[in-house]
Structures are given as C-alpha cells and as structure tokens.
Design a protein around this motif. Structure first.
Motif, short mmCIF file in Angstrom:
data_model
loop_
_atom_site.label_atom_id
_atom_site.label_comp_id
_atom_site.label_asym_id
_atom_site.label_seq_id
_atom_site.Cartn_x
_atom_site.Cartn_y
_atom_site.Cartn_z
N UNK A 295 0.99 -1.29 0.00
CA UNK A 295 0.03 0.02 0.06
C UNK A 295 0.84 1.29 -0.12
N UNK A 296 0.26 2.17 -0.75
CA UNK A 296 1.14 3.54 -0.57
C UNK A 296 1.09 4.31 0.72
N UNK A 297 2.13 4.79 1.30
CA UNK A 297 2.25 5.50 2.33
C UNK A 297 1.57 7.03 2.19
N UNK A 298 0.91 7.44 3.27
CA UNK A 298 0.23 8.81 3.02
C UNK A 298 0.21 9.10 4.70
N UNK A 299 -0.40 10.57 4.71
CA UNK A 299 -0.74 10.87 6.36
C UNK A 299 -1.70 10.16 6.83
N UNK A 300 -2.69 9.73 5.95
CA UNK A 300 -3.70 8.71 6.36
C UNK A 300 -3.26 7.37 6.51
N UNK A 301 -4.20 6.77 7.87
CA UNK A 301 -3.71 5.35 8.16
C UNK A 301 -4.00 4.53 6.92
N UNK A 302 -3.42 3.53 6.92
CA UNK A 302 -3.65 2.21 5.86
C UNK A 302 -4.70 1.36 6.70
N UNK A 303 -5.87 1.06 6.06
CA UNK A 303 -6.78 0.34 6.74
C UNK A 303 -7.11 -0.91 5.78
N UNK A 304 -7.59 -1.97 6.52
CA UNK A 304 -8.01 -3.16 5.49
C UNK A 304 -8.98 -4.01 6.36
N UNK A 305 -9.32 -5.24 5.88
CA UNK A 305 -10.13 -6.29 6.50
C UNK A 305 -9.53 -7.68 6.23
N UNK A 306 -9.27 -8.41 6.73
CA UNK A 306 -8.82 -9.81 6.62
C UNK A 306 -9.86 -10.87 6.93
N UNK A 307 -10.55 -11.37 5.99
CA UNK A 307 -11.43 -12.64 5.96
C UNK A 307 -10.77 -13.72 6.66
N UNK A 308 -11.48 -14.44 7.55
CA UNK A 308 -11.07 -15.71 8.26
C UNK A 308 -11.51 -16.94 7.74
N UNK A 309 -12.67 -16.91 7.02
CA UNK A 309 -13.34 -18.15 6.77
C UNK A 309 -12.35 -19.45 6.04
N UNK A 310 -11.58 -19.11 5.35
CA UNK A 310 -10.42 -19.93 4.70
C UNK A 310 -9.28 -20.30 5.34
N UNK A 311 -9.14 -19.82 6.57
CA UNK A 311 -7.82 -20.04 7.16
C UNK A 311 -8.04 -20.98 8.13
N UNK A 312 -7.07 -21.76 8.74
CA UNK A 312 -7.07 -22.93 9.51
C UNK A 312 -7.01 -22.44 10.96
N UNK A 313 -6.78 -23.07 11.96
CA UNK A 313 -6.78 -22.42 13.55
C UNK A 313 -5.39 -22.08 13.44
N UNK A 314 -5.30 -21.29 14.42
CA UNK A 314 -3.66 -20.90 15.02
C UNK A 314 -3.41 -19.43 14.96
N UNK A 315 -2.06 -19.08 15.23
CA UNK A 315 -1.65 -18.06 15.19
C UNK A 315 -1.38 -17.17 13.90
N UNK A 316 -2.13 -16.05 13.40
CA UNK A 316 -1.93 -15.37 12.30
C UNK A 316 -0.98 -14.32 12.70
N UNK A 317 0.07 -14.30 11.93
CA UNK A 317 1.16 -13.17 12.14
C UNK A 317 0.97 -12.14 10.94
N UNK A 318 0.88 -10.95 11.33
CA UNK A 318 0.90 -9.75 10.46
C UNK A 318 2.08 -9.00 10.61
N UNK A 319 2.80 -8.74 9.51
CA UNK A 319 4.00 -8.04 9.77
C UNK A 319 4.46 -7.01 8.59
N UNK A 320 4.74 -5.83 8.94
CA UNK A 320 4.64 -4.60 8.01
C UNK A 320 6.04 -4.25 7.81
#
Length: 800
Positions: A295-320
């Motif tokens: 995503x392009x950087x700007x003064x406004x925060x980057x936002x989004x949504x991650x759907x979970x229905x197709x993921x298995x159980x466990x720890x999801x790690x989000x790294x920027x």
C-alpha cells in the motif's frame, strides 16, 4: 517437506491478495518464495501429553499418551519422541524414547517410591524440535503429593507488571494501544488498579483490567517523554513501573477482533511517510504466506479487513515492512476455527452400582475418519487440572512463548467475548518463528539435529578404517538377545562405504546384548560403535526452576488412598518373604555354571551333557570348539574341524546356539575356546528352541568374573538400548462383588487408562468396560484424541 493438507487449505485463502486488489511485485514474489522455502525445509512440530491423572504420589506410575503435530496434521516425518523426567533439582531421572506412529505414541514413568520433591518436570520433544527455540518444546510441571516435601515457602518476589505496545513499539505522535499483563511469581494473574502519568505527574489514562490480569491503555505519546504506571495489587500494595521508551519514528499497527474477520489500521509517523513510498504487509500462518500486498504511504492510516473463513486454526502473524523490506511492526492474532475439532460423545451403557461392579461406556464420533483416543477414568475426589488440554496445548500454547494462564478457557466457547479476551493473550505473549533479516537475505539456519525419519533399530558404524577398505561383500554378523527373551536372532548386515550398517526391520525395546563378528579380514582391528546415531540426551534446561503452585483440591484424599495402597504393597512384600523357605546345599561347579549362564528352556538338566569348559585344563589345547567336543558326547559324530566341521546326531545336524542365539558352524568355529565357559549338548529332540529335532549344542561365552582379559580374541559383545519398554495398564476383572475377608482393598485412584482406543470409521463408536474399586462412588472420564487427518478431540464427563 511441506504439509500437503496445509497447502490445499491455503489455496482459497490466497484470494485475500485479490481482495486487496494489489498486484504482487517481483520482490514480493521473491519474498513469498523465500518464506515458502523456509516453511518447506523447516516445518514446525509441537507435541502434547495426556496423562491418566493430574497429580501423583511417590511410587505411582505416570501413564501418558503423546500427540504430535507438524503444522495442522499428524507429524508423519518424525519417528521418535523423547521425554525427559526431571526432578525439582534439575536432575534427569529418566530419558524415555517412544516410537511415533501417525504422530502418536504412549508410555509411562515410574515415580520413585523414595522421591521427596514437590513436583516432577516433563520435557518432551522430537529431535527436529531441538533445532529451534527451546520455548516451543513441551514442558509440564506435575505436582507430586508428598508429605515429606511439605514446608514453608520462602518470601515470594512482588508481582510484575509488563507492558506490550501493539505492533512492537510505542511511536511518538501516533495513537497507540499498549497492552499489559500483571502476574505473580507463579505466573498467575493479579488484579490491579492504577493510572499512567507523564513526567509532570499528569494523568494520561487508567489501567483497564479486562481479563485475568490483562488489559490495555490508549496513549498518543509525546516525543522525548517518559511515562510511568502507578498501581496497586490486590493487597493494596503500591508500585511504580516505567512504560517502554517512546520511539520518535515508526509505525503503529492496530488490529481489531470482529466476527469472522480482523480489521487493521497502520499509521506511520511523518518521518516514515516522507522517507518511503510504500509499505509491504505479509500475513503468515505456520510459516506459510496467507496474504501479501503493498500500500502507498500517506498521512492517512492504511486500513483493511482480513476474512478468516478460509484459514485454519492458529496464530496469524501480520508483519509490516518498509519499501526495502525492513520489518517495522508485527502483530499476532488468533484464528479460532472450530472445524478442526471433532466432538466426541459418551453414553453410560451399563452402570456398576456397587464397588467392584462393571461399567460400560460407549464413545462415539460423528465423523467416519479413523481416530485414536486416550481414555482416563479417575476417582472424582482426587481433583483434576482443567486449565489445559489437547486443544489448548496443540492449538495455542504450543505456538506461543511465555505462560498462558488457564489456556483451556479460550476453547470452551467461540463467542466474540472469548475471542477478544484471547486477543489479549496475543498482545501479551511472544511469538517469533522468523528472523526476517536473515530470511530476506536468504540465510537459512543450520540443522544441528537431523530429523528422525526412521525408527530405532540395530545399527552402528565402524571406526578407524578407510572407505577403500570396505568392499561390496563386507558384512557384519550380529547375534542379538533382548532382555528377558528366551530366544535370540541373528542379523547379517552389509557395511556401507561410510562404515555404517543397519537392519530397518530390527526394531527393539528395552536393552539387548549383541555379539558380533565382521566378515571381512581386511577390516580386522576396526572398532564397532553400536547405535552411533542415537540422540544424546540434551541438557535439562531451566524450566524446572520456575516457581510452581499446584492446586491442592483433592490432595488430602489422594494422599490417603496412596498411603493405604503403599501399605498393602509393603505388607504383601513381607508376606511373600515369610513364605520363602531357604534350603542350602553344596552345588557342583557345573550346576553353578548352569545357574549363571542358562535361562528359560535351556536351564536345568533336561537330558543334556554338561561340560565345564571354564575349569577344564585340556580346553586350552583344543584348536576350536568342535575339536574340543569330539568324543565327549555319546552319539554326536563330528568330522573335520573349523568352518569345515560336520556334525551329525541320530541322522541329522544338531542346532547350534551361542549364548542361546541360533548360530552356524562357521560362526561357532571362529570362537576362541579360551572364551567359552560352558557347553550343554541336548540329546534329541530338544524343544528349547527352533530346529532341535536332532538335538542342540548350546555354547556359552564367558561373562562377569569369568571373562579373561585377552583383547582381540573371541567374539566381541556390547549392550545396546532400544525404545523404552511400554507397559500395559493393569485393569482388574471382578466376576463377583463378593470380597473375601482377607482380601486386600482395591484403592486405585486411576480406575481405567487406555492410550490406544481405536474408533472403527464404519461403526463410529466403541464400547469400553472397567470395574469399580472398593471406595469410589463417582468418576471423572477424560477422553482426548486425534483423527488420522489431524482433527483434535477433547471430552470430559463425570459419572456420579
């Protein structure tokens, strides 16, 4: 190798990339490749142990069933599970090894009757797990109910308050969520009250205690400002704790838990915005990429949504990452997908309404996938540890660093409230599978401990030789006799160019004695090292030093039952001694040799000719064992000598045994007569072994005090160790509720334990039965298990 089940699962989840509508750049694809290469070469394994009960007294046996996963499927690649049993002084009392079959195994540990500690620490792992952070090994402190260990505990350190900025850092000028955890010396939660103030003492925010000593505060910190928490514990004692230092530049990541999805917000400081043009965000689960976008950087925060229905159980790690793929922030969140659990049901088919009566339980599973269960039935009065189970152990704590208080709580329901409380655990516990700098640079960790891809078998290697000395015909003949076995077997193994030899079919338990001879004169003088690839026991670690506070509910009753049961054992021991009548008579040297060397069906007179070679002065002059035997056994015809000797007894060849293991003429002729102590010639027919229709010649080599130290002569021998012997839990069968007046009381606190309850996928159920003891009126039934495709099973029920 990558887990195929996991890969299939991820295919639909890659739609997350399309969801964000960001085309993957060449560098992103390169990072994906590197992460997947890492995941394929270094899949993480974790294990969990189910015990028959939650506490033990000295002299009792700890029975266990182990379940091991690689990602979300049974650990098929690793074949051995190691368990260290460590006392509360850090000494390893026993190092047990069990074979893993479809990720499962079972075993036991006999707690010494003289044990005086308050707990026993269990450390379980595969050899593969030792290559990574030791925090991910399985550890468990089990309470030992021991009046000898009672005493006052010294003064405990004060409770601790630790702060965890979301994403990793608190950044100046950006709204930050800073989680906290308050815990005592045992790691148990402490409910606190307090506020956060700035350098001037001005109020900034309250400490909101939300769940089990955890909470968070909201803070937009100023640059070059220090913040302090002023708080009180549940005893109203006052403390001050500094907050983490504020970074002048960086990014702050916020993740919110919503039904079926996670929303995120990433805000960057002005310096980061002006110095870069984009951020890269990667999501990983079990070290696999589940999304990757920029995503392009700007003064406004980057936002989004991650759907979970197709993921298995466990720890999801989000790294920027910044534009140069330097990690700036990381956040973990938990995906609690219940479809990876199997719900078992239990019905009481038959109630035993009196002591020693029979009970029948029917355990059912809705799925037709084969499953293996471990079932424990215990006296309800001894208490139980309900804070953890197979679900929490394999789905949560096996993937986190640090103690999680009462982890089983988070799997009791799937409500949004429970998910939000679990998110506090994610905010306040460490997780770090990747060293991003090294991974992006293409550096992979060294593997110090190779994976056990085969079971423990009779194996070894030759030392002190050159590969050029080994020919394709080089072999080693090994005669093996296992502990307490009445018979042995002969193995002939080729010697590879690297000096190694192995028989994959020769899996064995406990200890064995091996006699061996290398069938290649060019290899004379080489040293044979048996079981050379066996894992050396690693250090105990320091988990045993962690403070420990056991739940004392049911301890008094448990101790009472154990004390009474031990008293019965002691009484029976003395009763057995009283019935022994000692009769002594002078034994001949031959009788003494037979007593020392012969065993099982080889022992005793049994129509045999017994020869005391040890004390025969003429034995030294014999060229070989067959020259020595000539003329000593009526009816036994011997012609020739050495490997060309021919034996005949009643028209056929007698079977030859060396130390009660079958051998041939060539092998027996290689023995130095000076190394033989005793020979028994059994007249035909001999029923003590196989092929004895024409009699048998049993040759015994010297041992113990009879061994003559003449290096290089005779048949070499060694003692080897295989898997730890697996015992069977004793389940009495009472055919009548009548108890004889002099009968011992049945005081078992574990009424039933079966680690290998197999559910037939066609029937989808199984019936188990057990008998009451003499004192219990209510039972606790704990059922845990795993299907062949990795679904987990946990069910607890009481019978009152």
């Amino acid at each position: 190798m990558m887990n195929n089940k996991f890969v299939k699962l991820l295919r639909p989840s890659l739609l997350v990339t399309a969801f964000f509508s960001i085309a993957s750049l060449a560098k992103s694809q390169d990072i994906n490749t590197k992460i997947e290469n890492f995941a394929g070469r270094f899949p993480a394994e974790r294990t969990y142990l189910h015990y028959d009960k939650s506490s033990y007294s000295p002299g009792e046996t700890i029975w266990f069933k182990a379940y091991t996963l690689a990602e979300i499927a049974p650990a098929e690649a690793s074949k051995n599970l190691y368990v260290d049993w460590i006392d509360d002084k850090g000494k390893i009392l026993q190092h047990t090894i069990s074979p893993l079959i479809t990720g499962m195994t079972n075993g036991q540990f006999d707690l010494p009757a003289t044990y005086q500690g308050k707990s026993i620490t269990v450390k379980a792992y595969t050899s593969w797990m030792l290559n990574f952070d030791s925090s991910f090994l399985y550890y468990k402190k089990i309470p030992v109910i021991n009046p000898e260990a009672a005493g006052k505990t010294g003064p405990l350190p004060p409770p601790s308050l630790t702060f965890f900025p979301e994403g990793g850092d608190a950044v100046a000028g950006i709204p930050n969520k800073i989680a906290f955890k308050a815990a005592n010396a045992f790691g148990d939660p402490v409910k606190i009250t307090g506020v956060v103030v700035d350098e001037a003492g001005k109020f900034v925010d309250s400490l909101r205690n939300i769940h089990d000593g955890m909470g968070f505060l909201l803070l937009t910190p100023k640059a070059n400002t220090k913040y302090t928490a002023k708080w009180k514990d549940d005893k109203k004692t006052e403390y001050t704790t500094p907050l983490p230092a504020i970074k002048p530049e960086g990014i702050a990541m916020r993740v919110s838990v919503l039904p079926g999805k996670r929303s995120f917000e990433i805000a960057a400081s002005p310096g980061i915005v002006s110095g870069g043009d984009s951020l890269h965000i990667i999501g990983t689960m079990y070290q696999h990429v589940v999304f990757n976008f920029s995503r392009a950087l700007s003064a406004e925060p980057i936002t989004g949504t991650i759907p979970l229905q197709s993921l298995p159980y466990g720890v999801l790690t989000i790294t920027a990452f910044d534009k140069n793929w330097k990690p700036l922030a990381e956040r973990i969140t938990y995906v609690n997908n219940p479809s990876y659990r199997e719900e078992a049901t239990m019905e009481v088919e038959h109630w035993g309404l009196s002591h020693r009566a029979r009970n029948e339980l029917v355990i059912s599973l809705p799925d037709s996938t084969p499953a293996s269960l471990s079932v424990a039935v215990t006296d309800l009065a001894i208490g139980a540890d309900s804070s953890e189970n197979i679900l929490s152990g394999l789905m949560l704590t096996g993937e986190l660093k640090g103690k999680v208080y009462n982890p089983a709580y988070y799997f009791k329901d799937s409500s949004l409230k429970a998910e939000q409380q679990l998110d506090l655990v994610m905010l306040t516990n460490g997780w770090r599978r990747f060293n991003w700098d090294k991974l992006i640079a293409g550096e992979l960790p060294a593997v110090k401990y190779p994976r056990d891809t085969s079971y423990i078998t009779v194996s070894g290697k030759l030392a002190g030789i050159m590969p050029s000395q080994i020919s394709p015909a080089s072999t080693i003949v090994v005669m093996m006799k296992q502990k307490d076995a009445t018979d042995g077997k002969v193995l002939m193994m080729p010697i590879n160019k690297d000096g190694r030899f192995n028989d994959p079919s020769a899996i064995f338990f406990d200890t064995a004695r091996v006699f061996y001879k290398i069938q290649d004169k060019t290899l004379d003088g080489s040293m044979v090292q048996f079981m050379s690839d066996r894992l050396r026991t690693p250090a105990a670690g320091n988990y045993w030093t962690t403070p420990f506070k056991a739940d004392t509910a049911g301890n008094a009753y448990h101790l009472k039952m154990a004390t009474a049961a031990n008293a019965i054992l002691e009484k029976n021991k003395y009763k057995e001694l009283e019935t022994v009548t000692v009769k002594a008579k002078t034994k001949s040297p031959t009788e003494l040799l037979d007593e020392k060397y012969a065993s099982g069906l080889f022992k005793g007179d049994m129509n045999s000719v017994q020869l005391d070679v040890l004390n025969d002065p003429f034995a030294k002059s014999a060229m070989d064992v067959f020259t020595y035997l000539q003329g000593k056994v009526a009816g036994l015809q011997i012609s020739g000598s050495g490997s060309n000797a021919s034996l005949s007894w009643r028209g056929g060849s007698p079977q030859i045994y060396i130390d009660e293991m079958p051998a041939d003429v060539s092998f027996a002729s290689s023995l130095n007569v000076n190394d033989i102590a005793y020979i028994k010639a059994f007249r035909p027919p001999f029923m003590g072994g196989t092929g004895g229709a024409n009699g048998a010649i049993a040759i015994y080599t010297r041992k113990g005090g009879d061994i003559k130290q003449e290096p290089g002569k005779g048949l070499s021998d060694s003692r080897i160790e295989g898997y730890t012997a697996i015992k069977e839990f004793y389940v009495p069968k009472y055919y009548s509720q009548f108890t004889a007046p002099d009968a011992d009381k049945d005081l078992r606190t574990t009424i039933y334990w079966n680690p290998n309850v197999l559910i037939d996928p066609k029937k989808k159920q199984i019936t188990i039965s057990f008998y009451n003891n003499d004192v219990t009126d209510a039972f606790r039934v704990v059922i845990e298990g795993m299907t062949i495709d990795g679904k987990l099973i946990h069910h607890v029920e009481t019978m009152e």
